[in-house]
Design an enzyme around this catalytic site. Structure first.
Site, mmCIF file in Angstrom:
data_model
loop_
_atom_site.group_PDB
_atom_site.id
_atom_site.type_symbol
_atom_site.label_atom_id
_atom_site.label_comp_id
_atom_site.label_asym_id
_atom_site.label_seq_id
_atom_site.Cartn_x
_atom_site.Cartn_y
_atom_site.Cartn_z
ATOM 1 N N SER A 8 0.851 -1.182 0.000
ATOM 2 C CA SER A 8 0.000 0.000 0.000
ATOM 3 C C SER A 8 0.889 1.234 0.000
ATOM 4 O O SER A 8 2.069 1.161 0.378
ATOM 5 C CB SER A 8 -0.869 0.005 1.265
ATOM 6 O OG SER A 8 -1.545 1.239 1.436
ATOM 7 N N TYR A 21 -2.364 -1.103 10.414
ATOM 8 C CA TYR A 21 -2.274 -1.347 8.974
ATOM 9 C C TYR A 21 -0.905 -0.924 8.425
ATOM 10 O O TYR A 21 -0.215 -1.711 7.780
ATOM 11 C CB TYR A 21 -3.398 -0.604 8.248
ATOM 12 C CG TYR A 21 -3.497 -0.951 6.779
ATOM 13 C CD1 TYR A 21 -4.003 -2.177 6.371
ATOM 14 C CD2 TYR A 21 -3.094 -0.054 5.799
ATOM 15 C CE1 TYR A 21 -4.092 -2.515 5.033
ATOM 16 C CE2 TYR A 21 -3.187 -0.371 4.451
ATOM 17 C CZ TYR A 21 -3.681 -1.607 4.075
ATOM 18 O OH TYR A 21 -3.769 -1.933 2.741
#
Length: 330
Positions: free
Chosen positions: A178, A191
């Site tokens: 990401s 995350y």
């Protein structure tokens, strides 16, 4: 005999670009042409929705033999994919794998290799999970599940496919990270920490696998409108329901946004399968370590460029130098 390595392959790619320019074609047109994945075997995790679901069908339509894996099979999503494969005569096989299960990972990869009649060409670690909120409110249940899915899952999968890949002296592992694996936005829980860890693990593996002819590429998506937002909202609300006030009391503004986050706007999630297909189709030895994918800002590119420069400058002339330079195409 001319030795084929990353440098000679890159030189050939540059020459192809020059020829294309002479023929009135831009070099980037070659990269954006529809790749042919005929003969490639690809195993993808997290295929019930999102990038994995899109990639599994896309790759099969490009000629690949695809092993679309997901948890809790049978389920509506697995039945849908199986029916599409039957109707359209695609070489697409649905296999149950929960990446947090040692047993399912070993059994699922073994089943895929049995169907394939040998080692897999490509592993795509796509399965992921997210809980929102400040780090302090992330309890051990959420923290362990996030790391188990986003870090230990790709590790389990890599360990399952690598012995056969090493024996074949070829292979590709694509790890879906990401933007938040290189830059940080507050209140996204664990995350970013898990994606940072995945980035580091991917780069370490990339160096170590050079002698075995196996490449690692990290795909770094920006925001896209997939089910990850809905799932993360549900996970975040469940986390809040069991959180202790002594941990939540200091973060009212950050907690207020939990449960209703959306992202991606009108961006096209197919950007990710297309980018992965292009990477798969590239000649061995020329694939990038990282590829940022998003039509908007990509703030991680500056970090990627800097860390590559630092790695080459720090270790390029050491005993690890050939591995470092090979991965960074120096």
């Amino acid at each position: 005999m001319t030795q084929i390595n990353r440098r000679t392959l890159l030189a050939g790619a540059a020459a192809t670009g020059a020829l294309a320019a002479g023929a009135g074609l831009a070099a980037e047109d070659i990269m954006t042409a529809t790749p042919d994945l005929t003969g490639k075997s690809v195993l993808i995790t997290g295929c019930s929705t999102g990038f994995g679901r899109l990639a599994s069908e896309h790759f099969a339509r490009l000629g690949a033999r695809v092993f679309a894996t997901m948890r809790n099979v049978p389920r509506a999503e697995s039945e849908e994919l199986t029916q599409i494969a039957l109707d359209d005569q695609l070489d697409l096989h649905v296999i149950e794998i929960d990446v947090t299960s040692d047993e399912q990972v070993e059994a699922g990869v073994a089943r895929a290799m049995e169907i394939n009649g040998g080692p897999l060409d490509v592993l795509i670690n796509n399965a992921g999970i997210s809980f929102g909120g400040p780090i302090e409110i992330q309890d051990m249940e959420a923290t362990q599940l996030t790391f188990d899915t986003n870090v230990f899952g790709p590790h389990r999968m890599a360990r399952a496919v690598l012995p056969a890949m090493r024996k074949a002296k070829s292979g590709l592992i694509i790890n879906v990270s990401s933007q938040l694996g290189r830059v940080i936005v507050p209140a996204y829980g664990q995350y970013s920490p898990t994606k940072f860890a995945l980035e580091a693990m991917s780069e370490g593996m990339a160096y170590e696998l050079v002698p075995h002819g196996i490449e690692v590429t990290v795909i770094e998506p920006g925001g896209y409108p997939t089910m990850i937002w809905k799932n993360a909202n549900e996970n975040s609300l469940a986390l809040l329901s069991r959180a202790d006030e002594k941990h939540t009391s200091g973060y009212s503004a950050l907690i207020e946004q939990l449960g209703n986050r959306t992202g991606g706007g009108s961006t096209d999630p197919m950007d990710i399968p297309r980018a992965m297909a292009e990477v798969i189709a590239m000649p061995a030895g020329t694939r990038p370590l990282r590829r940022a994918v998003h039509p908007g800002p990509k703030p991680q590119i500056a970090i990627n460029d800097l860390t590559a420069k630092v790695q080459v400058g720090w270790l390029g002339e050491s005993g690890y130098g050939p591995w470092i330079k090979a991965v960074h195409n120096v």
